[in-house]
Design an enzyme around this catalytic site. Structure first.
Site, PDB file in Angstrom:
ATOM      1  N   LEU A  30       0.784  -1.238   0.000  1.00 30.06           N
ATOM      2  CA  LEU A  30       0.000   0.000   0.000  1.00 30.06           C
ATOM      3  C   LEU A  30       0.814   1.286   0.000  1.00 30.06           C
ATOM      4  O   LEU A  30       0.243   2.361  -0.152  1.00 30.06           O
ATOM      5  CB  LEU A  30      -0.896   0.026   1.255  1.00 30.06           C
ATOM      6  CG  LEU A  30      -1.852  -1.154   1.430  1.00 30.06           C
ATOM      7  CD1 LEU A  30      -2.539  -1.053   2.800  1.00 30.06           C
ATOM      8  CD2 LEU A  30      -2.896  -1.156   0.328  1.00 30.06           C
ATOM      9  N   ASN A  37       7.736   3.176  -1.293  1.00 33.34           N
ATOM     10  CA  ASN A  37       8.370   2.271  -0.336  1.00 33.34           C
ATOM     11  C   ASN A  37       8.635   0.954  -1.072  1.00 33.34           C
ATOM     12  O   ASN A  37       7.724   0.176  -1.335  1.00 33.34           O
ATOM     13  CB  ASN A  37       7.408   2.120   0.853  1.00 33.34           C
ATOM     14  CG  ASN A  37       7.826   1.064   1.865  1.00 33.34           C
ATOM     15  OD1 ASN A  37       8.610   0.179   1.576  1.00 33.34           O
ATOM     16  ND2 ASN A  37       7.270   1.175   3.055  1.00 33.34           N
ATOM     17  N   LEU A  38       9.900   0.734  -1.438  1.00 34.47           N
ATOM     18  CA  LEU A  38      10.237  -0.380  -2.323  1.00 34.47           C
ATOM     19  C   LEU A  38       9.962  -1.737  -1.679  1.00 34.47           C
ATOM     20  O   LEU A  38       9.521  -2.675  -2.339  1.00 34.47           O
ATOM     21  CB  LEU A  38      11.715  -0.292  -2.735  1.00 34.47           C
ATOM     22  CG  LEU A  38      12.168   1.033  -3.383  1.00 34.47           C
ATOM     23  CD1 LEU A  38      13.627   0.935  -3.821  1.00 34.47           C
ATOM     24  CD2 LEU A  38      11.285   1.446  -4.537  1.00 34.47           C
ATOM     25  N   ALA A  39      10.202  -1.858  -0.368  1.00 36.14           N
ATOM     26  CA  ALA A  39       9.979  -3.147   0.303  1.00 36.14           C
ATOM     27  C   ALA A  39       8.496  -3.502   0.297  1.00 36.14           C
ATOM     28  O   ALA A  39       8.114  -4.649   0.049  1.00 36.14           O
ATOM     29  CB  ALA A  39      10.496  -3.085   1.739  1.00 36.14           C
ATOM     30  N   ASN A  84       6.404   7.436  12.808  1.00 35.88           N
ATOM     31  CA  ASN A  84       5.468   8.268  12.053  1.00 35.88           C
ATOM     32  C   ASN A  84       4.259   8.688  12.885  1.00 35.88           C
ATOM     33  O   ASN A  84       3.332   9.303  12.377  1.00 35.88           O
ATOM     34  CB  ASN A  84       4.953   7.529  10.814  1.00 35.88           C
ATOM     35  CG  ASN A  84       6.077   7.038   9.936  1.00 35.88           C
ATOM     36  OD1 ASN A  84       6.222   5.846   9.723  1.00 35.88           O
ATOM     37  ND2 ASN A  84       6.892   7.958   9.459  1.00 35.88           N
ATOM     38  N   GLU A 142       4.604  13.467   8.210  1.00 36.95           N
ATOM     39  CA  GLU A 142       4.880  12.062   8.522  1.00 36.95           C
ATOM     40  C   GLU A 142       5.599  11.916   9.869  1.00 36.95           C
ATOM     41  O   GLU A 142       6.221  10.896  10.155  1.00 36.95           O
ATOM     42  CB  GLU A 142       5.679  11.414   7.389  1.00 36.95           C
ATOM     43  CG  GLU A 142       4.980  11.469   6.045  1.00 36.95           C
ATOM     44  CD  GLU A 142       4.143  10.225   5.696  1.00 36.95           C
ATOM     45  OE1 GLU A 142       4.524   9.112   6.051  1.00 36.95           O
ATOM     46  OE2 GLU A 142       3.080  10.399   5.051  1.00 36.95           O
ATOM     47  N   ARG A 150       6.596  12.988   0.838  1.00 41.03           N
ATOM     48  CA  ARG A 150       5.523  12.874   1.812  1.00 41.03           C
ATOM     49  C   ARG A 150       5.474  13.986   2.863  1.00 41.03           C
ATOM     50  O   ARG A 150       4.523  14.073   3.622  1.00 41.03           O
ATOM     51  CB  ARG A 150       5.628  11.532   2.543  1.00 41.03           C
ATOM     52  CG  ARG A 150       5.468  10.307   1.659  1.00 41.03           C
ATOM     53  CD  ARG A 150       5.105   9.131   2.546  1.00 41.03           C
ATOM     54  NE  ARG A 150       5.420   7.840   1.974  1.00 41.03           N
ATOM     55  CZ  ARG A 150       5.263   6.703   2.648  1.00 41.03           C
ATOM     56  NH1 ARG A 150       4.826   6.720   3.889  1.00 41.03           N
ATOM     57  NH2 ARG A 150       5.560   5.542   2.084  1.00 41.03           N
ATOM     58  N   HIS A 153      11.112   8.394   3.669  1.00 37.36           N
ATOM     59  CA  HIS A 153      11.254   9.255   4.851  1.00 37.36           C
ATOM     60  C   HIS A 153      12.746   9.556   5.009  1.00 37.36           C
ATOM     61  O   HIS A 153      13.592   8.729   4.636  1.00 37.36           O
ATOM     62  CB  HIS A 153      10.795   8.544   6.130  1.00 37.36           C
ATOM     63  CG  HIS A 153       9.322   8.284   6.201  1.00 37.36           C
ATOM     64  ND1 HIS A 153       8.793   7.069   6.576  1.00 37.36           N
ATOM     65  CD2 HIS A 153       8.269   9.099   5.957  1.00 37.36           C
ATOM     66  CE1 HIS A 153       7.471   7.144   6.566  1.00 37.36           C
ATOM     67  NE2 HIS A 153       7.125   8.353   6.181  1.00 37.36           N
ATOM     68  N   ASP A 171      14.392   9.276   7.632  1.00 38.61           N
ATOM     69  CA  ASP A 171      15.057   8.315   8.524  1.00 38.61           C
ATOM     70  C   ASP A 171      15.482   7.029   7.810  1.00 38.61           C
ATOM     71  O   ASP A 171      15.967   6.098   8.436  1.00 38.61           O
ATOM     72  CB  ASP A 171      14.223   8.025   9.781  1.00 38.61           C
ATOM     73  CG  ASP A 171      12.961   7.208   9.528  1.00 38.61           C
ATOM     74  OD1 ASP A 171      12.708   6.823   8.368  1.00 38.61           O
ATOM     75  OD2 ASP A 171      12.229   6.947  10.505  1.00 38.61           O
ATOM     76  N   ASN A 182       7.872  -4.700   5.084  1.00 35.00           N
ATOM     77  CA  ASN A 182       6.955  -3.614   4.727  1.00 35.00           C
ATOM     78  C   ASN A 182       7.662  -2.262   4.786  1.00 35.00           C
ATOM     79  O   ASN A 182       7.027  -1.207   4.787  1.00 35.00           O
ATOM     80  CB  ASN A 182       5.750  -3.597   5.684  1.00 35.00           C
ATOM     81  CG  ASN A 182       4.468  -4.066   4.997  1.00 35.00           C
ATOM     82  OD1 ASN A 182       4.353  -3.948   3.779  1.00 35.00           O
ATOM     83  ND2 ASN A 182       3.526  -4.559   5.766  1.00 35.00           N
ATOM     84  N   CYS A 231      12.005   2.817  12.620  1.00 34.32           N
ATOM     85  CA  CYS A 231      10.602   3.117  12.281  1.00 34.32           C
ATOM     86  C   CYS A 231       9.685   2.676  13.395  1.00 34.32           C
ATOM     87  O   CYS A 231       8.620   3.244  13.595  1.00 34.32           O
ATOM     88  CB  CYS A 231      10.141   2.349  11.046  1.00 34.32           C
ATOM     89  SG  CYS A 231      10.949   2.781   9.547  1.00 34.32           S
TER      90      CYS A 231
HETATM   91  O1  SUG Z   1       4.623   4.391   5.589  1.00 34.67           O
HETATM   92  N1  SUG Z   1       4.905   0.930   5.295  1.00 34.67           N
HETATM   93  C1  SUG Z   1       5.247   2.136   6.018  1.00 34.67           C
HETATM   94  C2  SUG Z   1       6.632   2.023   6.561  1.00 34.67           C
HETATM   95  C3  SUG Z   1       6.947   3.171   7.449  1.00 34.67           C
HETATM   96  C4  SUG Z   1       8.370   3.206   7.868  1.00 34.67           C
HETATM   97  N2  SUG Z   1       8.581   4.305   8.727  1.00 34.67           N
HETATM   98  C5  SUG Z   1       9.692   5.055   8.776  1.00 34.67           C
HETATM   99  N3  SUG Z   1      10.597   5.044   7.836  1.00 34.67           N
HETATM  100  N4  SUG Z   1       9.815   5.849   9.776  1.00 34.67           N
HETATM  101  C6  SUG Z   1       5.124   3.358   5.106  1.00 34.67           C
HETATM  102  O2  SUG Z   1       5.562   3.303   3.961  1.00 34.67           O
HETATM  103  C7  SUG Z   1       3.400  -0.623   4.206  1.00 34.67           C
HETATM  104  C8  SUG Z   1       2.032  -1.159   4.451  1.00 34.67           C
HETATM  105  C9  SUG Z   1       1.544  -2.071   3.373  1.00 34.67           C
HETATM  106  O3  SUG Z   1       1.997  -1.995   2.246  1.00 34.67           O
HETATM  107  O4  SUG Z   1       0.631  -2.825   3.713  1.00 34.67           O
HETATM  108  C10 SUG Z   1       3.644   0.667   4.952  1.00 34.67           C
HETATM  109  O5  SUG Z   1       2.727   1.413   5.199  1.00 34.67           O
END
Ligand code: SUG
Length: 449
Positions: free
Chosen positions: A21, A25-27, A111, A175, A212, A248, A250, A363, A369
């Site tokens: 979602l 965010n590549l992961a 966040n 964020e 963001r 982000h 961080d 994720n 985080c």
């Molecule tokens: O907002 N992942 C979060 C990860 C947040 C990491 N936070 C910091 N770097 N501080 C995001 O991207 C994935 C959820 C999903 O795909 O179901 C997610 O929301």
């Protein structure tokens, strides 16, 4: 005044899954649709929290949010004979929409809010602004419940100011602490607050991924927290970092005490950023910059390994700081070699410990985080809800709670299961008594009240 930097970790929620979602965010994109292990996830987080508490660090937890989030589905016109039936029907009809109401994303407590210690604020209170997280739909439903959680944990308005989120307009996209670093001589002393934004809301943004955090959100938080402008720095994150997947700041930078640890490509104008920090720290402390060159750790490796999404900690009994990095940093050749050189040299970082938080990492959430940092004076610490603070008894209670209520696996085929609603409510209801949050903490507990 002496103070400690406490960490409050977000507990991984019972519906932890891989919904793909999160934009940029590549992961999250890579692991979309894979099978999640909610119980292993919450236990991994608890093990990290416990190991830091055992080392003598001050450590608390933050409760997960109510998911699936039925109030929103009702507001969007879904109906049914029971909340379970509403969930099942919504998931069947619009899985992509419904998934946004299921994410356990509140686990990423960095966040949750931006936090300004009382040493930095004009009214001498500790200020919190819950983040509106409006860039991604699944996260935009967190802010109000985060405010409720912070108010329950930091209840005394004479000491703690828990603000509302910023207005929900894209110009104020916020964020939280993931884009905020505080440097200081020691935690209780006046510090320099560094806000990092990806875009200026009044300029066009045509990046490959969303930026963001806006400058306007950062400035609003600075004003409402009553920070001194001479001790506040606004830095622009580099477009290059955002486009490489640093959604982000961080993901490419972390700092504590006087130390700022960052990647060469973290900031748009590095020289100006470092100068601005030096100017703001003038008369308070000498900033210590540890810059990681791209030639030693390519940006792509920094992002997949999450080297910078580590917790940088002043460790009890140690002169040099300690970096708590994700396991993936040890498994990535360039970052592992870098960590070895870092501790062998005379850098301010004397040790790297590796934490296994793989369920969260898949994720896009590393050790940093998962936690919200809150600098607390002794008097403030006494005013925190004691039931959320980690000790042997709470650890035993929470592991038992997780083993009782969490599923071992959640596969894409399970996500529409109507039983998820009651199951996760039973878990959260039990948690509110463990953490002393009252019996009207979650929307489902107030339903029909
Ligand atoms: O907002 N992942 C979060 C990860 C947040 C990491 N936070 C910091 N770097 N501080 C995001 O991207 C994935 C959820 C999903 O795909 O179901 C997610 O929301």
């Amino acid at each position: 005044m002496s103070a400690v930097e406490a960490n409050f970790d977000g507990l991984v929620g019972p519906t932890h899954n891989y919904g793909g979602l999160a934009p940029g965010n590549l992961a999250s994109a890579k692991n979309s649709g894979s099978i999640a292990a909610p119980r292993a996830g919450v236990l991994e987080g608890l093990a990290k929290v416990k190991s830091l508490a055992d080392a003598g660090l001050v450590q608390g937890v933050l409760p997960p949010q109510e998911r699936p989030y039925i109030p929103h589905l009702k507001a969007l016109g879904f109906s049914g004979a029971s909340d379970g039936a509403i969930w099942e029907a919504a998931y069947k009809a619009h899985p992509a929409l419904a998934l946004n109401m299921l994410s356990a994303s509140s686990m990423w407590a960095a966040n949750a809010a931006t936090v300004s210690p009382s040493a930095d604020t004009q009214d001498g209170r500790l200020h919190f602004t819950p983040a509106n997280l409006l860039t991604a739909l699944h996260r935009s439903i967190e802010g109000e419940q985060t405010r409720r959680a912070l108010s329950a944990i930091f209840p005394d308005p004479a000491r703690f100011a828990v603000h509302d989120t910023l207005p929900y307009q894209s110009a104020f996209a916020d964020e939280g602490a993931a884009n905020h670093v505080r440097l200081c001589a020691e935690h209780g002393a006046e510090g320099v607050e560094i806000f990092v934004h990806g875009r200026d809301a009044f300029e066009a943004w045509d990046g490959k991924f969303p930026a963001r955090q806006t400058l306007q959100a950062c400035e609003a938080v600075e004003r409402r927290h009553g920070l001194k402008s001479a001790r506040t720095v606004h830095i622009r994150q580099s477009r290059k970092a955002i486009e490489a997947g640093a959604f982000h700041n961080d993901v490419v930078c972390v700092g504590t005490g006087p130390v700022l640890f960052f990647h060469e490509h973290a900031f748009e104008d590095k020289a100006e950023a470092l100068d601005a920090i030096r100017r703001a720290a003038d008369g308070l402390f000498e900033p210590v910059f540890v810059e990681v060159p791209d030639a030693e750790v390519p940006l792509a490796d920094a992002i997949t390994s999450y080297l910078f999404n580590s917790q940088l900690l002043v460790w009890p009994g140690e002169v040099r700081q300690v970096l708590v990095a994700p396991k993936e940093t040890e498994e990535t050749a360039s970052t592992n070699a870098y960590c070895q050189r870092l501790v062998e040299g005379n850098s301010p970082i004397g040790a790297v410990k590796f934490a296994d938080v793989r369920q969260s990492m898949r994720n896009g959430g590393g050790p940093a985080c998962l936690r919200l940092r809150v600098v607390l004076t002794e008097a403030e610490r006494q005013a925190v809800n004691p039931k959320v603070m980690m000790d042997d008894a709470l650890y035993a209670q929470l592991t038992d709670w997780a083993n009782t209520h969490y599923r071992e696996a959640l596969s894409p085929d399970d996500l529409g299961d109507p039983a998820l609603v009651d199951e996760s409510r039973r878990a959260l209801d039990a948690l509110t008594s463990i953490l002393g949050l009252g019996s009207d903490f979650y929307p489902f507990q107030r339903q029909g009240a």
